[in-house]
Design an enzyme around this catalytic site. Structure first.
Site, short mmCIF file in Angstrom:
data_model
loop_
_atom_site.label_atom_id
_atom_site.label_comp_id
_atom_site.label_asym_id
_atom_site.label_seq_id
_atom_site.Cartn_x
_atom_site.Cartn_y
_atom_site.Cartn_z
N GLU A 66 38.80 -5.77 27.75
CA GLU A 66 39.58 -5.65 26.51
C GLU A 66 38.70 -5.47 25.27
O GLU A 66 39.07 -4.73 24.36
CB GLU A 66 40.46 -6.90 26.36
CG GLU A 66 41.42 -6.83 25.19
CD GLU A 66 42.38 -8.01 25.20
OE1 GLU A 66 43.19 -8.09 26.14
OE2 GLU A 66 42.29 -8.84 24.28
N ASP A 67 37.56 -6.14 25.23
CA ASP A 67 36.79 -6.22 23.99
C ASP A 67 35.41 -5.57 24.01
O ASP A 67 34.65 -5.72 23.05
CB ASP A 67 36.63 -7.70 23.58
CG ASP A 67 37.94 -8.34 23.22
OD1 ASP A 67 38.88 -7.62 22.83
OD2 ASP A 67 38.04 -9.58 23.33
#
Length: 190
Positions: A66-67
């Site tokens: 996600e990051d």
């Protein structure tokens, strides 16, 4: 597992997470981001008393897709090399279940995320509980007024997702109880 003698999955996952999160900071602009996945993994192991090595690896890697620029194949490949296909698949699937689809808009993204997580595994659900637990504790330690209402709602969503997995591992009832106790401690202060 086909790892080298002495090699542990959590060590591989910790190194991978540290590399991918290198240079990132938490929202406070000071704390290195990697502190969060390490605290989530420690919550799974120490607070929830879950000694499952796959759950620990998922906790360490839970935000990399996600990051960071990492994707599913990066996670799978990093675990597959020293270990086996089944373990690598379980870790990568767990990390994917904990990844929000940022192409979707707000409420749609959250609904999709919750549905995906609910159809995943007890390991992903326990990591989500640890993630919300850590974010809650982190918010409570801030100098500015913490937004407890939104984090309480996130904790309640994580509990609802985890409840169907309550019998899948002995640590699940403890994990749910710890998150509930955290919510109750804040409710008592209000």
């Amino acid at each position: 597992m086909s790892a080298q003698p002495g090699e542990r999955m959590w060590q591989v996952a910790a190194s991978l997470a540290a590399r991918f999160h290198s240079g990132q900071l938490r929202k406070d602009g000071v704390t290195p981001y990697i502190a969060h996945p390490f605290r989530v993994a420690m919550t799974v192991r120490q607070v929830f008393e879950c000694d499952d090595e796959i759950a620990t690896a998922i906790a360490l890697l839970h935000d990399v897709i996600e990051d960071t620029p990492a994707d599913y194949d990066d996670v799978y490949g990093a675990i597959r090399r020293p270990f086996d296909k089944k373990s690598a698949r379980l870790v990568a699937d767990g990390v994917a279940a904990l990844t929000k689809d940022m192409r979707l808009r707000g409420s749609e993204r959250e609904r999709e995320y919750d549905a995906h997580l609910a159809s995943s595994s007890w390991r992903a659900a326990i990591v989500k509980l640890a993630d919300t637990y850590d974010n809650f504790v982190d918010r409570l330690t801030r100098v500015d007024e913490p937004d407890t209402e939104s984090i309480v709602r996130r904790c309640e969503r994580a509990i609802a997702i985890a409840q169907p997995f309550e019998r899948d591992h002995e640590a699940m009832p403890r994990a749910i109880g710890e998150v509930r106790a955290l919510i109750e401690s804040v409710d008592e202060e209000r």
